[in-house]
Design a protein around this motif. Sequence first.
Motif, short mmCIF file in Angstrom:
data_model
loop_
_atom_site.label_atom_id
_atom_site.label_comp_id
_atom_site.label_asym_id
_atom_site.label_seq_id
_atom_site.Cartn_x
_atom_site.Cartn_y
_atom_site.Cartn_z
N ALA A 133 36.32 14.60 44.86
CA ALA A 133 35.72 15.94 44.78
C ALA A 133 34.83 16.24 45.97
O ALA A 133 34.58 17.41 46.28
CB ALA A 133 34.89 16.05 43.50
N ILE A 134 34.35 15.24 46.66
CA ILE A 134 33.33 15.46 47.68
C ILE A 134 33.88 16.25 48.85
O ILE A 134 33.21 17.09 49.42
CB ILE A 134 32.75 14.11 48.15
N ALA A 135 35.12 15.98 49.25
CA ALA A 135 35.70 16.71 50.36
C ALA A 135 35.75 18.20 50.06
O ALA A 135 35.46 19.02 50.92
CB ALA A 135 37.10 16.18 50.66
N ASP A 136 36.11 18.56 48.84
CA ASP A 136 36.14 19.97 48.45
C ASP A 136 34.77 20.62 48.60
O ASP A 136 34.61 21.69 49.18
CB ASP A 136 36.57 20.11 46.98
N ILE A 137 33.76 19.95 48.06
CA ILE A 137 32.41 20.52 48.06
C ILE A 137 31.88 20.63 49.49
O ILE A 137 31.30 21.64 49.88
CB ILE A 137 31.48 19.67 47.19
N HIS A 138 32.13 19.59 50.27
CA HIS A 138 31.64 19.62 51.65
C HIS A 138 32.37 20.68 52.46
O HIS A 138 31.77 21.35 53.30
CB HIS A 138 31.82 18.24 52.29
N SER A 139 33.67 20.88 52.22
CA SER A 139 34.40 21.89 52.95
C SER A 139 33.87 23.28 52.62
O SER A 139 33.77 24.14 53.51
CB SER A 139 35.90 21.82 52.65
N ILE A 140 33.50 23.51 51.36
CA ILE A 140 32.88 24.80 51.00
C ILE A 140 31.60 25.00 51.79
O ILE A 140 31.34 26.06 52.34
CB ILE A 140 32.58 24.84 49.49
N ALA A 167 44.98 10.01 46.87
CA ALA A 167 43.99 10.96 47.37
C ALA A 167 42.56 10.49 47.11
O ALA A 167 41.70 10.59 47.99
CB ALA A 167 44.21 12.34 46.74
N GLN A 168 42.29 9.99 45.91
CA GLN A 168 40.92 9.61 45.58
C GLN A 168 40.47 8.40 46.41
O GLN A 168 39.35 8.36 46.90
CB GLN A 168 40.81 9.29 44.09
N LEU A 169 41.36 7.43 46.60
CA LEU A 169 41.01 6.27 47.42
C LEU A 169 40.71 6.69 48.85
O LEU A 169 39.73 6.26 49.45
CB LEU A 169 42.15 5.25 47.40
N PHE A 170 41.56 7.54 49.41
CA PHE A 170 41.37 7.94 50.81
C PHE A 170 40.08 8.73 50.98
O PHE A 170 39.37 8.57 51.98
CB PHE A 170 42.56 8.77 51.30
N ALA A 171 39.77 9.59 50.00
CA ALA A 171 38.51 10.34 50.08
C ALA A 171 37.33 9.39 49.98
O ALA A 171 36.31 9.57 50.66
CB ALA A 171 38.45 11.38 48.96
N LEU A 172 37.45 8.37 49.13
CA LEU A 172 36.37 7.38 49.01
C LEU A 172 36.16 6.66 50.33
O LEU A 172 35.03 6.50 50.80
CB LEU A 172 36.73 6.39 47.91
N LEU A 173 37.24 6.24 50.99
CA LEU A 173 37.12 5.53 52.26
C LEU A 173 36.56 6.45 53.34
O LEU A 173 35.82 6.00 54.22
CB LEU A 173 38.48 4.99 52.68
N THR A 174 36.89 7.73 53.28
CA THR A 174 36.35 8.68 54.25
C THR A 174 34.84 8.74 54.17
O THR A 174 34.15 8.83 55.18
CB THR A 174 36.94 10.09 54.00
#
Length: 980
Positions: A304-311, A549-556
Amino acid sequence: MPSEPLGRRIAALPPSPYAPAALHTLREAAARKSCAEALENILDDADVAAFLGSALGDCPFLLDLAGKDPERLAAIVDIDPETRLERQISELAQGNWDTRADAMQALRRAKQNVALTLGLADLARAIPLRVATDALTAFADGAINAALRFALADAEHSGKWVGGAEARGLFILALGKHGAHELNYSSDVDLIAMFEPEAPGLAPGVEPSTFWVRIVRTLVTLLQERTADGYVFRVDLRLRPDPAATAVAISAPAALIYYESMGQNWERAALIKARAAAGDIATGEAFLAEIAPFIWRKYLDFAAIADIHSIKRQVHAHRGHASVRVLGHDIKRGRGGIREIEFFVQTQQLIAGGRDRGLRGRETCAMLEKLAEKGWIDAAVKKELEDAYVFLRTIEHRLQMVRDEQTHTMPQDRTELARIARLTGYADSEMFEADIRRTLETVARRYSELFEEAPDLSAGAGSLVFTGGEDDPDTLDTLRRLGFEEPQNVTHTIRGWHFGRFAAMRSSAARESLTEITPALLDAFARSGNPDAVFRAFDALLKALPAGAQLFALLTNNRELLDLLATILGAAPRLAETFARRPHVVDALIDPASFGAAGGKESVENQLAGSLAEAKTFEDGLDRTRLFAAEQRFLVSAGLLRGAFGPTDAGKRFSDVAEAVTAALFERTLAEFERQHGRLPGGKAAILAFGRLGSREMTVASDLDLIVIYDHEADAASSDGKRPLSPSQYYTRLTQRLVAALSAPTAEGVAYQVDLRLRPSGRAGPLATHIEAFEHYQLNDAWTWEHMAMSRGRPIAGDAELVGEVSAALDRIVSRPHERSALASDIAEMRGRIERDKPAANAFDVKLARGGLIDCEFAAQFLVLSGMGRIAGESTRETLRRAVDAGFMEKREGDRLAEATALQGAILQIARIADDKPFDPAHAPEALKRLVASVAGSALPAVAPDPDRPVSFEALSENLAALQGEARSALESVLGRPVG
């Protein structure tokens, strides 16, 4: 103090150039309304007059409210604001109006009273920010409920509602600042109106959806339509599910379906602050409880963090707020503003709130406190952001008080900036501007630390481009410089990932996230020492993952985990396999509480208890326990790999997990068994642990060496259940059930393999042993090797009274006099026989090697049995140290044995974590050999005297050989005879 009138609690404001005109306007209004005397009574106080002149001079909106009713102003000054606000909200709750016009006028005049009271109390610094926002929120709740009450009364008069004054079935959720009790001075209220279609109260033939839509529309009109008395609140209903396609009141079942199937991450973030504020509160709270799994994911959620940060980044780009400034700066949405503090908190709540209910609060400052308390942020960050939040919210209130505008933007010119500075207590606007800039920069810095900018498609070594159908020459050169020997294979494989050939890569979100982290991944693989092998292992991992998707976002968001992932892939196939089967286990790696010193066994027990509390059946409990054990073993293994703790501590943590799992499954197995077979009179049982569990030196692959001990009343003939059993049958079958609970395969694998061979008479003896028979056997018939095993024994679960009896029996058994020479002879012969029957494969076969762990353990057990006595749960190294301190052996011998235990214990821990196969240096990957050398060096500083220079595997091999030779000599010296 709070009970004093506002006039005595005023903190002076800097003089305003508009003060004389404001007081003149006020006196003229009082004269027109024939209340000049009431006004002059408060203005006789010079401090009050100066304050009102400055406050009202710089706030035309407050001056207008004061001029409408100077007697009201005098009343506000002459009473404490808390009491006045409480009365106003209470009067609203009792309101009963005949016409819509009456209702609208009463609500708006109540808002005027609250606005003027709070505005003056806030400017006077008589109340803190929290009291002001609480009061505004309480008034909003009261106004919404009052408007709803009138709308229902109106419907009742028209014959469409027969449910009385209570809005049964309709509930209104407050979101945002309203939901969090943080409403600002001129705020919208963000609401979602929902109803239960089957709730009672509607007249026969009335369609629920149509009815509640009309009620909500009436409510909105009552609150936001402007009249001569102004408005109450602007109402925003756009946060409801799919607002373009749904009515202003939506049925709760439809909302549930939406959130479960279509809900988006921004909606999860919005619902963090959701609160049932009006209508049927109980139904609203039940609804929020039902959608809690949507808001709070079970596993740590970085997807979820990528979504929130992109906003947030879109807001910056759209509003031109990529940098920090003061003049014209939006202190809510701009860089370093209030929204960044809120995002800082909310994103971490989304990450961990599913696992930790303590992080599910609504209020920003309270959650900053919780994040610091639980180790997610340090105290300094909490203090900075909390101070910044209060400061910026205070300025926000001043901006809105001036003209009752919903603005968050600082003035563009310095004259207006000086106005806001004065209202905030600053005589010097340059100092005010400097403090704002410093605050914004602090928030921006902390926010940036949490959300790193997205990486571009390059690495420090050069270009990395994987689009198109052919290899990019610059990319191949970059890969070679990074150490890849097969760069074409890398580029071909990565292009295959982006074609979605694996299940983990089928979603666009997964492919986009992997594109972002590919440069960092390749860089981490390059640092592993064998990048091609690690890359191939990562490719195999992707093939096994059900989703990515969730793993890659976590690693990001957690780049240090990339190095750990590279280590696991390159050196620890066992962990990589666990990760592929259960990728969510990596969640715990970013939880600061996972590796802290606090908690220990009690924390493990509490976590397991929390999981088992949700088990629906006994079998569900078995699966949950296996999942828990696998996650905890992975967590401890990874913690050791990343250096969060050392090998000795890892042994204790592995043992704590095994002990907690054994105790929990014994308790559940016993309860299930008693439902079928009842209880024995005076029956009780205890679990006795030996081996590495007994001495708290377990590895990730250790079995459980257990004995079940029981007792019962002497005349007990059978249990009292539906299927009675004799005592021996009862505890034999209970033991069988326990072994199955621990080791029987389920869909989630096994928890632990169990070894019962240390029971009296071994495989020939009964599975469970009566305590008297146990002690009699050990004192009269047991072999030396059995007493050696008893020296590491300790009860870990079961009836507390029997646990004490078993512990006392162990003390008597171990302290039983042994003839020293015979004992030494038995142990030397036993060690020699093991050496002949099971020779070590190499020096790194540290259990069996000459001078290996068995030598160290035998020396410690000999000392315990020859008079030193036992301490339950004491490790081999601790026993050896105690022997030196107590004078049972020479210091040099004790030191060598303790060092050999530490070094070889570290090697064993890493070898077991890495693979099921024995560690063979001749065939081990370089990454594993470096890892073994690194961890072993940290376990024994003498091996790696310079912490800045990691020990080489060659140096470790030399140290190990020398230390094993010294350990064997020390064992022979302790026993007083040669071994083997």
